[in-house]
Structure formats: structure tokens, C-alpha cells
Design an enzyme around this catalytic site. Structure first.
Site, PDB file in Angstrom:
ATOM      1  N   CYS A  44       0.817  -1.212   0.000  1.00  0.00           N
ATOM      2  CA  CYS A  44       0.000   0.000   0.000  1.00  0.00           C
ATOM      3  C   CYS A  44       0.848   1.257   0.000  1.00  0.00           C
ATOM      4  CB  CYS A  44      -0.929   0.000   1.212  1.00  0.00           C
ATOM      5  SG  CYS A  44      -1.757   1.569   1.485  1.00  0.00           S
ATOM      6  N   CYS A 101      -1.255   1.752  -3.318  1.00  0.00           N
ATOM      7  CA  CYS A 101      -2.194   2.860  -3.125  1.00  0.00           C
ATOM      8  C   CYS A 101      -1.539   4.238  -3.111  1.00  0.00           C
ATOM      9  CB  CYS A 101      -2.941   2.707  -1.807  1.00  0.00           C
ATOM     10  SG  CYS A 101      -3.442   1.035  -1.426  1.00  0.00           S
ATOM     11  N   LYS A 112       0.857   5.188  -6.220  1.00  0.00           N
ATOM     12  CA  LYS A 112      -0.068   5.201  -7.355  1.00  0.00           C
ATOM     13  C   LYS A 112      -0.911   6.475  -7.347  1.00  0.00           C
ATOM     14  CE  LYS A 112      -3.934   3.690  -6.450  1.00  0.00           C
ATOM     15  NZ  LYS A 112      -4.592   2.420  -6.603  1.00  0.00           N
ATOM     16  N   TYR A 123      -7.897  -3.281 -12.575  1.00  0.00           N
ATOM     17  CA  TYR A 123      -7.800  -1.904 -12.093  1.00  0.00           C
ATOM     18  C   TYR A 123      -6.388  -1.361 -12.164  1.00  0.00           C
ATOM     19  CZ  TYR A 123      -5.978  -3.193  -7.461  1.00  0.00           C
ATOM     20  OH  TYR A 123      -5.208  -3.628  -6.425  1.00  0.00           O
ATOM     21  N   GLU A 152      -5.437   2.011 -14.114  1.00  0.00           N
ATOM     22  CA  GLU A 152      -4.908   3.151 -13.363  1.00  0.00           C
ATOM     23  C   GLU A 152      -3.596   3.636 -13.986  1.00  0.00           C
ATOM     24  OE1 GLU A 152      -6.789   2.356  -8.910  1.00  0.00           O
ATOM     25  OE2 GLU A 152      -4.772   1.654  -9.319  1.00  0.00           O
ATOM     26  N   HIS A 202     -26.238  21.282  -2.898  1.00  0.00           N
ATOM     27  CA  HIS A 202     -26.226  21.869  -4.232  1.00  0.00           C
ATOM     28  C   HIS A 202     -25.171  22.941  -4.344  1.00  0.00           C
ATOM     29  CE1 HIS A 202     -28.035  22.669  -8.072  1.00  0.00           C
ATOM     30  NE2 HIS A 202     -28.100  23.948  -7.809  1.00  0.00           N
ATOM     31  N   GLU A 238     -25.153  15.007  -5.127  1.00  0.00           N
ATOM     32  CA  GLU A 238     -26.584  15.194  -4.841  1.00  0.00           C
ATOM     33  C   GLU A 238     -27.443  14.369  -5.796  1.00  0.00           C
ATOM     34  OE1 GLU A 238     -28.341  19.135  -5.720  1.00  0.00           O
ATOM     35  OE2 GLU A 238     -26.587  19.565  -6.935  1.00  0.00           O
TER      36      GLU A 238
END
Lengths: 509, 560
Positions: free
Chosen positions: B134, B139, B142, B269, B273, B527, B532
Site C-alpha cells: 500500500c 495505493c 499510485k 484496475y 490506473e 447543491h 446530490e
């Protein structure tokens, strides 16, 4: 509640021209019209002709949100945010030779193009929903009659079973000498020339948002507010973070500062404070509040009651003191947010035309301030729980985290993200969640769903984080920062606040 | 050897942890003794580059009391005499899972050591580093590179907002990599501090299990009541000719220069990525995928959407092409040969899966079962087939995500040392893919939901985000909510678009809490945000009725 929707006739037995006549085509009015039409009502809506700057004679479909608020504001926030991106990019190995230029006019043109497109979208939406549109000024003649005066001064009157007032609000300036020299947010979104030096009066959300906009685009921005912190009414600790970030991004914050006079000056405008300090600037913007737009509607004439703030008084179903007249949105000054006006409009249509009495629910309405970085919050603030707001008593656990977001570790930007959870000791319910940092409004939305449904801290903790994000911090705040027993002293809180320092969220792994 | 004083707070924490296990006074004394030993420098607290001496003072109480306290849970662990173990726990591997488990076990009063290989950005049988995949090869680096490459899109976006430059922005790959490595080194330090502050002994070296209670760390044998295997995984490259010319994600995060053209093999993935990273930084990127779509296992609509958005940014996908060889040319370039043709590039990267690091750990010899994929088999409490040996994280190949390893590590510590048997809960784990645009997802895909519930309502929204309306670029955002029609419970939320990972976390809480679509709808939007949209999707895009149709058909067939 009196609802004569079945009648379809006036007292004299004549048929009404419409089931519903809506005055105002902003967020609340448009939503109410569409929903009512979809429930089978015959609906008309009157709105002033379009102009980016609102007045007694101009407005436009879409209202404040689309034309003079949320949308253009956020476009400008995006636009100004790029300057911070350029700074941040350097640490990531990017270099731009020569000058980086910003063209205000181009941005304003593109912004105007976009809001005009949205204005058209709103129009089509209404037409497609079968709503009859009138352009002009709407005025209430009696409790079942509306008069429309068009741009040429021609007037027509229509009878209607129900009238909905959704005329919104407008920016107000301070009543000080020379106030005409200053602008409001309306003009601030459409200035011809970009101001090099701006004075913003006010410390509310509009003030801090515009401070960020102009500053990001290169202006020298001075923000003057009466209190010791901007964003009164927000969580004090979060307001402190915002104030710190504003300063760090180059905005000069002047607390306890009251502007008492504006004067023309050969270099622009001279603003004088109550302590006789002077600011020489190109532009002065008043962000000193908004007031409901109720003038010339003949409300008093037909007996619609207003409160001291000039807002229309309504009951829980948005009905005014006259049973056939209703009001939603900023003109009622409940919670002045677009999504709240939408909710009120939807509830109104259900109540009146589906005969399902529906009250808008104001609990745990999340909101955002698009300062840079933004602030977003849902539920109670720490100040509110300390003051036993809403009668919720007992002990509260406060979880906070202040950390350096990953992007800043490489860009070198000195700006911490701050998060806070407020948990009710006895029930473990999360009563408040707030954040100031990049993407805060996007992050809070999902948490708002959880809070709305009474999620507990244990449920937050049971959620696995998404790594690496800032948001994961909200589900990994294991250690309480402080507890609030009733009547705790501020001093104690400040001390414990100072003691707590958190490393990057990564340090929690 | 570095000697450390144990902060009072840590001692207090230990005491607290022990107190929960019972016999407060005795162990409080013991804790104190432990602190003393750290202060006088006979520390087993933390040492780098040196192995531990067996003569070091030990906290025998902890090991003894632990066996008694946790007897109910760990009934199969043979009780033992005070002197039998050097540690309550020896963890092999100081990545996310190992560090978390070690820290929590120590907090609960256990005497813990963790061993880890020396640091290198590229992992191997002899190199790793505190922080693990990681922090060092996954993670974190990356995402730093993703941030770096995203600026390219920001520059493009900015034009519509009125910004212009005299010259095209230039990117210095080496500066990015240097700054990334600086950050990794900082984090490496942070991790070591975390272990130090938790009183976990860090031993540098390769751990090998000798018997159910003995770990050999670079020739030194250490006796442990429990052994935790948290050695993670490594990139896997299929066995094809010239595979030695290919790089993996390890090397890609630390290349000496940016390839002008890169071929990436794989559709998962990691492949996507890196495709986004190199594309943003200006490389020509070709992605070769055996199947006809990217991201197997993700929601079908999300798969199509992300591929379309990535193509728009100039990434070239080659579907239905498998690699057969990699060749090195005399010009220093490489050729990727596939079942359909070949492509010449500066680098060939394989993102063709990862494999658990279970080799040469002595696992088979002590009887730890390993599954067909090479992962350690564990029960719901992360215990292996040998009662004193446990495993968490990628080496168990359950759900290979950092926060899941953290959860498994914490649950293990509670189970083994907290007298609180805890199963990690792998249901409704949200996750993200840092493609450009990124993906955030929690819960079931449409196909999975249909399979599970039969009757589902699917809400989708595909819109142009506000930023794109001004930038004029083709960026879009896709969102999807999947609802079990019978209960109205939201069983899946998927998003591909700007900020998707940040947006999904809160919805992850909501989905985990079992909330209904009606509860989503009752939430007022913020908003203007993209998020939303997830609380304002009022009408279903489609209602799929597999179960009730069946019921209806059956009903129709029956005579009324």
C-alpha cells in the site's frame, strides 16, 4: 387546513382559469409547477424577463440558483481554483514557461452562455410539463386572482384556485453613505472588468465564496466582518479553519471591522471604517445578507401576513394566512437553499394536488460553502450541542481529525483538512458531521443519508474505508477528542483542542 | 541498537489492555518493568538491522496470562510454561495488515515483534519494507502519480475557464518520482514510529516458519505463542518468452524515465490506473485485454462507461488480444507480440494479476494449508489450519484492499489477544479505482443483485458535470443505484466520474447500514454537487422482475 382543490370554481360558481398560478420561476416555483402539473393540475407560471442581474423588472427562469447563485458561483469557483492547481502542479513535476494569463471576460462569457442554456432548459422543462408560461410581473389581485403585467405594460388577469408565491430573495446592501458605489453578488458574477483590488463587506458564506473567487483569479481581496470570525452560525472550530485557510490563500481578513462610508475616489472607491481606517479599492461588494422579495405583490392588500424580517409567514405545509395562497423557497426565509426550496415545492404539490398532506422535513439538511477549500456540514454543530440546541441533552463525544491531505504532501501546500463528528453519548447516534477540505461537499452528501437515518458511530466504524481517500477518515475516527458534559467551560475545550494533533490520515493505519 | 523510552501514555494503554483481560495489579507491574527495560537500553522495543538476542528481558506475565485469558477462544493452543515463548505474537510482514495487527495486539497487552524485509521500491524475495504494498508500491505512490497526471487534464479544463499559457506545460518525470520517493520515505518513518510507539519490536530480515511456534528471522530463531503471516502479494507475470523484458506496477512506479510509448497488458484496475497515469503525463498508451471488456467483476455499465471515457482521452484499447511474447530490439525498444499482432513500445508493462507471497515461508512444512491459487486458507477469524498460525491481508486473497487488511488485522488482534472473538465483515466493502475518471463502488453489481434478489429496481444517471459544461471537454459522470424491489433496500451504488471515491465513502456508510431507497430520497441534496444526484434519482431506469415474473408465470399456469 382548508384545501378546496375539488371545487375548481370560485365563490360565484365560475370555473377558474387555472388550478395553480405560480409567481416566480426559480427552483421552488419551477419544481412546484412541474410536480403539480404531473399530478394533473392546470398550471400557469409568471416570471420576469431574463437578466443576469435581478431587479424589480428583471429575473428569469431558473431564479437565483441558476442565474445569480449556486451555478454561476460554482463556475467561478472552478475558474479561480485553477490558479491553486497551477501552484500545486509544481511539486508534481509540472512547469509552465512564460506567463499564465487569466481572461475574466472569456470566463464570464462562458458562464453566461451556460446559464442562458440552463434558462432554456428550465423553459423547455415547464413547457414539456404542460405549464403555461407568462413573461412579466405577477401581482396578486385577490385570493383567487393574479394579474400579469408584461414587458409592454399590458395587463391581464387570471383566476386560479391556488396561488403559489415563489419569488425568492435579493441581496441587500448596508444602509451607509455611498452604498450605491458598491455592488452585490448579482453584479459580482457579471462584472465587465476584473477588479484588481476588492473589498468585500460581510462574513457570511457569500462573502467567503467571493473572496476565494476573486483572490484565486489574482485580485487583492480584503474581507471585512463585524465579528471575530467569518461564518457566524457555523461550527466555531470549522469557522476558525476557514479563516485560517482564507488567510493562507492570500485573502486579508479584517475582523471586528465595520465599513461606515463609501466615497468615489480618483483611483476607485474609498471605504472608511468606524475606526477611521481607509481602504482604497476598485470594487466594493456587499455580502451583507439577503431579504425576501415581497414588494409590489399586494400581499398586504389581500391579507397575507409577513414576519418581522419581511418573509411570508407559512404553516408547516407552506400555506400562508390566506388558505388559497401558498409560498415556498427563500421568500419564506426558512432554510434558504435550493434543495430545500425543491423539497418545499414537491411537498406543496403533493399536499394540494395529490391530497397527501406532506410537510417538508428540515432535519439534517446538509449544506456546503464553496470557499476554497470548501466547507460542508450536516446536523448539529458543536456550538449547538453545547447550548443544548433542540433540547437534546446529555453527553456528547466529539471526534476530530486534522490532517495533511495526500496531495499537499507532494505539492507542499500548507493547509490541513479538518473533520469533525459529533456523537450523542447515550444513543451513539451521529448528530453532526462536518468537514473543511477539498471535496468536502461531495463527501458529506453520503454521510447526510446516514445521519438522516439516525446512523450510529458504531455503524460508521463498521464501514470499511475507501483507500486512499480523504473521506475514509470519517469511518476511521476511533479515538474521541473530547467530551462535552453539560455546562463545560470553553477554556477546557480550547485546551484540549490545542493538545490534539493528528498526523496524516495514513498514520492511523 | 536504538534504545527507546516508552512514553507513559503507551504504558497506560498497555495496562488498560491487560486490565481488560483481567488480573490488573499483577500485569500493571509487569508493564512497568517492560518500560524500565526499554529505558535502560536492553530494549527489545525497536531495532533495525540487528537481530534480537534471546537473552533479552521478556514480559513473561503477558504470555502466561494470555494463555489463561484467551483459553476459551484459543483452546487449541497448547498452554505452556513462562519461559517457552519470546513473544506473544510474531508477525511476518509489516504491511497494512501486519502493522495494524501488531499495534493492536500490543495495545491489548501482548508482547509483539514484527519482521520485515529491507526497504526497496521494488519487491522481491529479499526486499520489501515497512509499509508494504500500500505505502511503497501501491495505493500511495499510485495515487501520487494519479494526482500528478491529473494536472494535465486540469490544464485542458482551465482553458474554457479563461486561462491561457505562453507555452505548453512541461512535465519532469524525475521530479515527480523524487518527490514521490521523499513522501514514501516520510511514511516509512511514520510507520516505524507507529510500531515504536506501540512497543512493537521491529526486526529486519526474512521470516520463515520453522514449527507452529518458531520463526526463523535471518538465522535467529524466535519462539512465539502466535504467528501471524501478513506477507502480502506480488505482481504476477505469465510465463511467456521474453517476460524478463516486461515491467510490473512495482517498476512502473519508479522508472528512470517516462516511456514515450507504453503497452500495458491486462484489463484490471491496476492496468487501467497506470494507463491513466501515463496518458495524463503524455505517453502514448496501448492497453491489451484478453477479454472484450475492461474491469471484469465490476458492473457492466460501469465497465463500458469507463472504457469509453478513457478512450476519449486517447488511450487505445486492444480487446481480445493475449500476449504471446516480449522481444527486445537492438534500438532499446520492446515489442509486445500478441495473438493478433504486435506493438513496439518503450516499455511493456504487465498488470496481469497478483499472487500471494507464500513461497519459502515454510508454510507447507508446518502444515498450513494453501489453496490452488497459492493463498493461505484461513477460517472466519483469519486462523490457518495450524492453530497457532494466522494470516491476514493479500496473502489470504480474500478481498485484496488495504482497509480490509486493516480490518482483518484488528479482528485478529481482538480474537487472539482481546478475549473478543471477532470476524472481519467482508460484506458491503466500498472500493475505488483511480482511473481517470475514477470509479467508486459499494455493494452488488446489477447482475449480482439480479442473481441474489430476482426483483430489482435500477436507477441510472449519465450526465455532463458542471465543470465540463464550461471546459467544453467530453467528460461525463455515470451513477447507478440498485435496489432490492421487495425490501426497498439499496444493495449497490456505483459511480464513475470526478471525485467518485470521495463521494462513495458516505454512501458506503448508508449501504452498510442497510438503508432503503426511500431514505436516500428523504435526504436533501447538497447543491451544486455531483453527489446530490445520488439522492435525487426519483424514477427507476428499469425494473427487473425475474422472481415475480417467474411467480406470475407459475401462477398463470395454475388453474384458477
Amino acid at each position: 387546513m382548508e384545501m378546496d382543490t375539488d371545487a375548481g370554481n370560485d365563490v360565484a360558481g365560475r370555473a377558474f382559469d387555472y388550478d395553480l398560478f405560480v409567481i416566480g420561476g426559480g427552483s421552488g416555483g419551477v419544481r412546484a409547477s412541474r410536480m403539480s402539473a404531473s399530478h394533473g393540475a392546470k398550471v400557469a407560471l409568471v416570471e420576469l424577463p431574463y437578466h443576469p442581474i435581478s431587479s424589480e423588472t428583471h429575473g428569469g427562469l431558473g431564479g437565483t440558483c441558476v442565474l445569480r447563485g449556486c451555478v454561476p458561483k460554482k463556475i467561478l469557483v472552478y475558474g479561480s481554483g485553477f490558479s491553486h492547481e497551477f501552484q500545486d502542479a509544481k511539486g508534481f513535476g509540472w512547469e509552465i514557461d512564460g506567463e499564465i494569463r487569466f481572461n475574466w471576460k472569456k470566463l464570464i462569457q462562458n458562464k453566461t452562455k451556460e446559464i442562458e442554456r440552463l434558462n432554456g432548459v428550465y423553459k423547455r422543462m415547464l413547457v414539456n410539463a404542460g405549464v403555461t408560461l407568462f413573461e412579466g410581473f405577477g401581482r396578486i389581485v385577490d385570493k383567487h386572482t393574479v394579474e400579469v403585467k408584461d414587458v409592454d405594460g399590458q395587463t391581464k388577469t387570471f383566476t386560479t384556485n391556488h396561488i403559489l408565491i415563489a419569488t425568492g430573495g435579493k441581496a441587500v446592501k448596508l444602509n451607509i453613505p455611498g452604498q450605491e458605489l458598491g455592488i452585490t453578488s448579482d453584479e459580482g458574477l457579471s462584472l465587465e472588468e476584473f477588479p484588481k483590488k476588492v473589498l468585500i463587506i460581510g462574513g457570511g458564506y457569500i462573502a467567503v465564496e467571493f473572496a476565494g473567487i476573486y483572490s484565486g483569479m489574482g485580485a487583492d481581496v480584503h474581507l471585512c466582518y463585524r465579528k471575530s470570525l467569518p461564518l457566524a452560525g457555523f461550527d466555531t472550530e470549522m469557522a476558525e479553519v476557514v479563516a485560517r485557510n482564507l488567510e493562507a490563500r492570500g485573502i486579508k481578513c479584517h475582523k471586528h471591522t465595520n465599513i461606515v462610508k463609501l466615497e468615489s475616489h480618483y483611483l476607485g472607491i474609498k471605504a472608511t471604517t468606524d475606526t477611521n481606517e481607509e481602504y482604497h479599492v476598485d470594487q466594493v461588494m456587499f455580502a451583507t445578507g439577503r431579504e425576501p422579495k415581497t414588494a409590489n405583490l399586494n400581499l398586504e392588500g389581500v391579507g397575507v401576513e409577513l414576519d418581522e424580517a419581511g418573509a411570508i409567514k407559512v404553516n408547516e405545509y407552506s400555506q400562508t394566512s390566506i388558505p388559497s395562497i401558498w409560498a415556498v423557497g427563500d421568500v419564506t426565509n426558512r432554510i434558504n437553499l435550493t434543495p430545500v426550496a425543491l423539497m418545499e415545492g414537491t411537498c406543496f404539490a403533493k399536499t394540494v394536488f395529490l391530497k397527501e398532506p406532506t410537510k417538508p422535513d428540515y432535519e439534517n439538511v446538509a449544506h456546503a460553502v464553496f470557499c476554497q477549500p470548501p466547507l460542508s456540514s450536516v446536523g448539529l454543530t458543536e456550538d449547538q450541542v453545547k447550548a443544548n440546541h433542540g433540547g437534546i441533552r446529555g453527553e456528547f463525544k466529539i471526534f476530530t481529525s486534522s490532517f495533511n491531505p495526500m496531495k499537499n504532501t507532494v505539492s507542499g501546500r500548507q493547509e490541513k483538512t479538518m473533520m469533525k463528528l459529533i456523537v450523542h453519548g447515550a444513543t451513539d447516534k451521529v448528530m453532526g458531521a462536518m468537514m473543511c477540505g477539498p471535496d468536502a461537499p461531495e463527501i458529506i452528501q453520503g454521510l447526510a443519508v446516514a445521519l438522516k437515518c439516525g446512523a450510529t458511530k458504531a455503524q460508521f466504524d463498521a464501514t470499511v474505508g475507501i483507500h486512499p481517500t480523504a473521506a475514509e477518515e470519517f469511518v476511521t475516527m476511533r479515538t474521541m477528542t473530547r467530551q462535552i458534559p453539560k455546562g463545560v467551560r470553553d477554556v477546557y475545550l480550547r485546551e484540549s483542542r490545542a493538545c490534539r494533533t493528528s498526523m496524516s490520515s495514513l498514520s492511523k493505519l | 541498537m536504538i534504545s527507546i523510552g516508552v512514553p507513559k501514555s503507551v504504558a497506560a494503554l498497555c495496562t488498560g489492555g491487560i486490565a481488560r483481560a483481567g488480573a490488573l495489579s499483577e500485569q500493571a507491574t509487569c508493564s512497568f518493568a517492560w518500560v524500565q527495560s526499554g529505558v535502560v537500553g536492553k530494549s527489545f522495543g525497536w531495532s533495525v538491522g540487528e537481530t534480537l538476542k534471546r537473552s533479552q528481558p521478556r514480559r513473561a506475565f503477558a504470555t502466561r496470562s494470555r494463555a489463561a485469558a484467551s483459553g476459551g477462544v484459543n483452546g487449541t493452543v497448547a498452554d505452556s510454561k513462562d519461559s517457552e515463548y519470546d513473544y506473544d505474537l510474531v508477525t511476518i510482514g509489516a504491511g497494512s495488515g501486519g502493522v495494524r495487527a501488531s499495534r493492536f495486539a500490543a495495545n491489548l497487552g501482548a508482547k509483539v515483534a514484527v519482521c520485515e524485509l529491507p526497504f526497496s521500491t521494488i519487491s522481491s524475495d529479499s526486499a520489501g519494507g515497512v509499509g508494504g504494498t500500500c505505502v511503497l508500491r501501491g495505493c500511495v505512490p499510485k495515487k501520487i502519480l494519479v494526482y500528478g497526471s491529473q494536472f494535465a487534464h486540469s490544464f485542458e479544463d482551465s482553458k474554457g475557464f479563461g486561462w491561457s499559457y505562453d507555452a505548453k506545460p512541461k512535465h519532469d518525470w524525475n521530479m515527480l518520482i523524487d518527490n514521490k520517493n521523499k513522501e514514501l520515505n516520510r511514511l516509512l518513518g511514520v510507520y516505524k514510529n507507529i510500531l515504536k510507539n506501540a512497543n512493537v519490536a521491529l526486526i529486519e530480515g526474512r521470516g520463515k516458519i520453522v514449527d507452529p511456534h518458531t520463526v526463523d528471522i535471518s538465522g535467529e530463531r524466535i519462539r512465539a505463542r502466535h504467528i501471524l503471516v501478513a506477507v502480502g502479494g506480488r505482481p504476477y507475470v505469465p510465463d511467456i518468452p521474453g517476460k524478463e523484458f516486461a515491467i510490473t506496477s512495482d517498476e512502473a512506479l519508479d522508472l528512470p524515465s517516462r516511456p514515450e510509448k507504453i503497452c500495458i497488458v491486462g484489463g484490471g484496475y491496476i492496468a487501467l490506473e497506470f494507463a491513466g497515469i501515463f496518458n495524463g503525463l503524455g505517453s502514448e498508451v496501448h492497453v491489451f485485454i484478453r477479454q472484450d471488456k475492461v474491469l471484469r467483476g465490476f458492473d457492466e455499465e460501469v465497465r463500458d462507461f469507463v472504457a469509453e471515457q478513457m478512450s476519449l482521452k486517447g488511450i487505445k484499447f486492444h480487446f481480445g488480444e493475449s500476449p504471446t511474447a516480449v522481444e527486445k530490439g537492438s534500438d532499446g525498444k520492446f515489442t509486445l507480440v500478441t495473438t493478433k499482432g504486435s506493438e513496439v513500445a518503450d516499455s511493456i508493462m504487465f498488470a496481469t494479476g497478483r499472487k500471494p507471497n507464500t513461497k519459502n515461508l515454510g508454510l507447507e512444512d508446518v502444515g498450513v494449508n494453501i489453496n490452488s491459487k497459492g493463498a493461505i486458507e484461513v477460517d472466519e477469524y483469519s486462523r490457518t489450519s495450524v492453530a497457532s498460525i494466522w494470516a491476514v491481508g493479500d496473502v489470504t486473497d480474500r478481498m485484496n484492499l488495504t482497509p480490509v487488511a486493516l480490518m482483518e488485522g484488528m479482528a485478529f488482534a481482538k480474537t487472539a489477544f482481546g478475549d473478543e472473538p471477532s470476524k472481519p465483515d467482508h460484506r458491503y466493502v466500498a472500493s475505488a479505482v483511480f482511473t481517470q475518471p475514477p470509479i467508486g463502488t459499494v455493494g452488488l453489481t446489477e447482475a449480482e443483485a439480479l442473481e441474489t434478489y430476482g426483483d430489482i429496481d435500477v436507477y441510472t444517471s449519465n450526465f455532463r458535470p458542471m465543470k465540463a459544461t464550461i471546459s467544453g471537454l467530453g467528460n461525463r459522470t455515470f451513477m447507478k443505484i440498485i435496489v432490492d424491489a421487495a425490501s426497498n433496500v439499496v444493495v449497490g451504488v456505483h459511480m464513475c466520474g470526478d471525485d467518485a471515491p470521495e463521494v462513495l465513502q458516505g454512501f458506503g456508510v448508508a449501504v452498510k447500514a442497510g438503508l432503503t431507497k426511500a431514505q436516500f430520497d428523504a435526504t436533501v441534496g447538497i447543491h451544486p454537487t455531483a453527489a446530490e444526484e445520488l439522492v435525487t434519482m426519483r424514477s427507476p431506469t428499469r425494473k427487473l422482475r425475474q422472481k415475480s415474473n417467474k411467480v406470475a408465470e407459475e401462477g398463470a399456469a395454475r388453474p384458477v
